[in-house]
Enzyme design. Sequence first.
Site, PDB file in Angstrom:
ATOM      1  CD1 TRP A 184      38.601  36.540  44.225  1.00 27.46           C
ATOM      2  CD2 TRP A 184      37.861  34.660  42.274  1.00 27.46           C
ATOM      3  NE1 TRP A 184      37.087  37.052  44.001  1.00 27.46           N
ATOM      4  CE2 TRP A 184      36.948  35.430  42.518  1.00 27.46           C
ATOM      5  CE3 TRP A 184      37.755  33.191  41.543  1.00 27.46           C
ATOM      6  CZ2 TRP A 184      35.363  35.438  41.600  1.00 27.46           C
ATOM      7  CZ3 TRP A 184      36.211  33.641  40.754  1.00 27.46           C
ATOM      8  CH2 TRP A 184      35.184  33.996  41.403  1.00 27.46           C
ATOM      9  CG  ASP A 222      43.918  35.970  39.642  1.00 30.85           C
ATOM     10  OD1 ASP A 222      43.209  37.231  39.004  1.00 30.85           O
ATOM     11  OD2 ASP A 222      42.496  35.325  40.729  1.00 30.85           O
ATOM     12  CE  LYS A 238      35.214  40.206  39.368  1.00 32.13           C
ATOM     13  NZ  LYS A 238      36.306  39.280  39.793  1.00 32.13           N
TER      14      LYS A 238
HETATM   15  C1  LIG Z   1      36.594  38.200  39.560  1.00 30.17           C
HETATM   16  C2  LIG Z   1      37.607  37.773  39.858  1.00 30.17           C
HETATM   17  C3  LIG Z   1      38.416  35.757  39.407  1.00 30.17           C
HETATM   18  C4  LIG Z   1      37.383  35.250  38.341  1.00 30.17           C
HETATM   19  O1  LIG Z   1      37.417  35.404  37.399  1.00 30.17           O
HETATM   20  P1  LIG Z   1      36.398  34.819  36.287  1.00 30.17           P
HETATM   21  O2  LIG Z   1      36.454  35.749  34.805  1.00 30.17           O
HETATM   22  O3  LIG Z   1      35.150  34.583  35.935  1.00 30.17           O
HETATM   23  O4  LIG Z   1      36.519  33.271  36.168  1.00 30.17           O
HETATM   24  C5  LIG Z   1      39.478  35.471  39.537  1.00 30.17           C
HETATM   25  N1  LIG Z   1      40.642  36.340  40.284  1.00 30.17           N
HETATM   26  C6  LIG Z   1      39.545  37.394  41.056  1.00 30.17           C
HETATM   27  C7  LIG Z   1      40.676  38.024  42.004  1.00 30.17           C
HETATM   28  C8  LIG Z   1      38.743  38.539  40.507  1.00 30.17           C
HETATM   29  O5  LIG Z   1      38.291  39.138  41.580  1.00 30.17           O
END
Ligand SMILES: *Cc1c(COP(=O)(O)O)cnc(C)c1O
Length: 362
Positions: free
Chosen positions: A107, A174, A198
């Site tokens: 990511w 993020d 998540k």
């Molecule tokens: C799952 C994830 C993403 C991607 O998220 P989307 O909502 O599918 O774009 C980005 N960063 C991290 C750390 C993730 O676990």
Amino acid sequence: MNVATSKKVHNYSAGPCILPREVFEQAAQAVLDFEGSGMSILEISHRSKPFEAVMAKAQGLVKELLGAPDHFEVVFLGGGASLGFHMVPLNYMKVGGKSAYVNTGEWASRAIKESKLIGDTQVLASSEDRNFSYIPKGFAIPGDTDYFHFTSNNTIFGTQFKTLPTATVPVVCDMSSDIFSRPVNVADFALIYAGAQKNMGPAGATVYLMDPEKLGHTGRKLSPMLDLKNHASKESMYNTPPVFAVYVSMLNLEWLKRNGGVAEAERRNAAKAQLLYGAIDRLPQFKGTTAVEDRSVMNPTFVLNDAGLEPAFDALWKEAGISGIRGHRSVGGYRASMYNALPLESVQALVDVMEHFAQKHG
Ligand SMILES: *Cc1c(COP(=O)(O)O)cnc(C)c1O
């Protein structure tokens, strides 16, 4: 309403993932009759008073649970955290300016790629040399970069920053896979963003928690849809927000508040991690795949010392009602994602299977 559970599943899915049963029940009820209005949450206007109240409550809970400073703003947008990778440099990198990143996995790599599309992007440190199995430490964050970006939890490889980096420049994180799993000092950040699916709610919304004073300084003209300042000034209602995802996130954040907030979540998550990593370290048939000091509390990863025994192990956990522990396709092995809503009892079920397997194959 009568919603029967067909069978007990221990859901270790990495995302979308488990949410509390009572949240599903409340969400199901609101699909049929939202707060006694005779209408479904899916058919009311996002500009109606009842939905405005939902939005305000969801925004307030994000700030309250994380202890954000009063002036911070919360918006819920579509596009996933992946669109966030693009919006971050657009909103924080000056025209002709630069950004700095740490590369801790898939990511983070994607976020770096998006920043490179916009301008000069420096990778301060990377753990790619050992397949992202550790968190780089001791890197210096330059004082002349427009912002510093990191990924707090490496969802795929199973590493996590235990001490969150701070800087004199705006810090962007993020936090998709560990937001609300532990207390953080929000005042240290210009922006925290996270895909809902998540640890916050269902797929379809991405939360941006930001300091509005750090926005609007790039000299770049943006489409209003890509402009965080625009979304913040319109209270997350510039266009139709992801209504249902915001509603279910609100329900889940209420659940978290009823259950002791992020401080209690951290305690429960630590107990789950201790139980599972304890088994990984105790049983000679299993091996953790990441540096011990950087182990993720959310997404523990492990392998069998004898990969030939995977079919036997797989049969055992499937029989126990465990779902979703195969590793990410880029890593192999196993990943047991243990988000806030996964109960300790589910971790015990997995540890029981591991012990049974270890006895059989000792
Ligand atoms: C799952 C994830 C993403 C991607 O998220 P989307 O909502 O599918 O774009 C980005 N960063 C991290 C750390 C993730 O676990």
